[in-house]
Design a protein around this motif. Structure first.
Motif, short mmCIF file in Angstrom:
data_model
loop_
_atom_site.label_atom_id
_atom_site.label_comp_id
_atom_site.label_asym_id
_atom_site.label_seq_id
_atom_site.Cartn_x
_atom_site.Cartn_y
_atom_site.Cartn_z
N ASP A 170 0.91 -1.31 -0.08
CA ASP A 170 0.04 0.00 0.02
C ASP A 170 0.88 1.08 -0.10
O ASP A 170 0.51 2.13 -0.80
CB ASP A 170 -0.90 -0.02 1.29
CG ASP A 170 -2.01 1.05 1.27
OD1 ASP A 170 -2.63 1.62 0.34
OD2 ASP A 170 -1.89 1.96 2.29
N ILE A 174 0.53 0.54 -4.71
CA ILE A 174 -0.03 -0.51 -5.51
C ILE A 174 -1.54 -0.54 -4.77
O ILE A 174 -1.45 -0.54 -3.64
CB ILE A 174 0.75 -1.71 -5.17
CG1 ILE A 174 2.10 -1.67 -5.95
CG2 ILE A 174 -0.02 -3.01 -5.64
CD1 ILE A 174 3.05 -2.44 -5.43
N PRO A 195 -5.55 -2.05 4.42
CA PRO A 195 -5.42 -0.84 3.37
C PRO A 195 -6.19 -1.22 2.08
O PRO A 195 -5.41 -1.14 1.03
CB PRO A 195 -4.05 -0.48 3.36
CG PRO A 195 -3.02 -1.62 3.52
CD PRO A 195 -3.82 -2.50 4.34
N ASP A 197 -8.42 -1.24 -1.28
CA ASP A 197 -9.17 -0.26 -2.00
C ASP A 197 -10.33 -0.66 -2.77
O ASP A 197 -11.12 0.23 -3.09
CB ASP A 197 -8.01 0.30 -3.23
CG ASP A 197 -6.69 0.56 -2.46
OD1 ASP A 197 -6.63 1.80 -2.20
OD2 ASP A 197 -5.70 -0.11 -2.49
CA CA Z 1 -4.42 1.27 -0.91
#
Ligand code: CA
Ligand code: C2E
Ligand code: CA
Ligand code: CA
Length: 279
Positions: A170, A174, A195, A197
């Motif tokens: 993260d 990426i 983390p 997304d």
């Molecule tokens: Ca992220």
């Protein structure tokens, strides 16, 4: 060439059944698949649900073996996992996928993200993060264009190492997605501490949204929960138009499935890109 997996003899020699013989044969074929250039990536578009515009592509592995024909990943990824062959294979996938994304950027004149599946054994390999960074360096792809798809099952193990690797990736920029979301029977608390997304709603939920009110409710709830956590959502396995209407109405960010395109070999994907995206 790299031959890093343990020999399967250690596990199977005592009871040499017909099944294990077949497995051994498949393992020795798979061991040579990279150098014989039998592996191939297919690419499936991931589109913006509202506009139908391409945003990214998922790389899906195929194995073209002269005796077995085209072997689908469900038939050989488990074997690659068990034998450790997934590590060199996974490195090959990362290298090829990142390079492809750079080529499409030139064709399309804009960024196209690439999503790569990562299996648990590969993720836990100490050289994994190096392999990812190497693939980015070798291709020149920006970190933000690479998304790693990790299954909920992998996150379930809840180890410190898992969290550390995710944070490192993260920090590099990426993107990280939870693949097969909803199938892992997992506590949802990891979404808060890791983390991620993107959530990819498993196709088993998407397929019946028009038939099963429960599946429609689940998909709606996943989209709302993801958005309130600041995550984006991809619906996978979108096969028909009514499903796209449902997903649009529910505000699902991205969609992927046969309705838009099947996974395509590189040259066919490029043709799709040119005809469907007006480049
Ligand atoms: Ca992220
Ligand atoms: P996945 O990551 O969940 O990939 C989505 C699967 O759904 C793909 O199967 C894709 O062809 C299929 N699919 C896409 N759209 C539709 C649709 O509209 N309807 C239906 N019924 N299916 C659709 P595929 O290519 O056979 O891959 C199977 C699994 O193998 C993947 O599931 C992934 O877990 C694994 N896999 C594929 N490539 C790789 C790889 O490079 N590395 C690793 N570790 N695993 C891979
Ligand atoms: Ca996937
Ligand atoms: Ca999936």
């Amino acid at each position: 060439a790299k031959h890093k997996g343990k020999s399967a003899y250690a596990h199977f020699a005592p009871e040499m059944t017909e099944v294990s013989h077949e497995r051994l044969q498949m393992e020795s074929r798979l061991r040579r698949a990279i150098e014989l250039k039998e592996l191939e990536l297919y690419y499936q578009p991931i589109v913006h649900t509202d506009s139908g515009n391409l945003v990214a592509v998922e790389a899906l592995l195929r194995w073209n073996n002269p005796t077995m024909g085209m072997v689908m990943p469900d038939r050989f990824i488990p074997l690659a996992e068990e034998t450790g062959l997934i590590i060199p294979i996974g490195e090959w996938v990362l290298e090829v996928a990142c390079k492809a994304a750079v080529e499409w950027k030139e064709i399309a004149g804009r960024n196209i993200g690439i999503s790569v599946n990562v299996s648990p054994r590969q993720f836990r390999d100490p050289r994994f993060t190096d392999a990812v960074m190497q693939a980015l360096d070798n291709s020149g792809l920006e970190a933000e264009q690479l998304e790693l798809e990790i299954t909920e099952r992998l996150i379930l193990d809840n180890s410190i190492e898992t969290a550390e690797i995710l944070r490192l990736l993260d920090r590099e920029g990426i993107r990280l997605s939870v693949d097969d979301f909803g199938t892992g029977y997992s506590a949802l608390s990891y979404l808060k501490s890791y983390p991620f997304d993107t959530l990819k709603i498993d196709k088993s939920f998407v397929q019946d949204v028009m038939k099963e009110p429960e599946d429609a409710s689940l998909v709606r709830a996943i989209i709302n929960m993801a958005h309130s956590l600041g995550l984006r959502v991809i619906a996978e396995g979108v096969e028909d138009e009514p499903q796209t209407h449902f997903l649009k109405a529910e505000g699902c960010d991205f969609s992927q499935g046969y309705f838009y395109s099947r996974p395509l070999p590189a040259t066919e994907f490029e043709a799709w890109l040119k005809t469907n995206q007006r480049v």
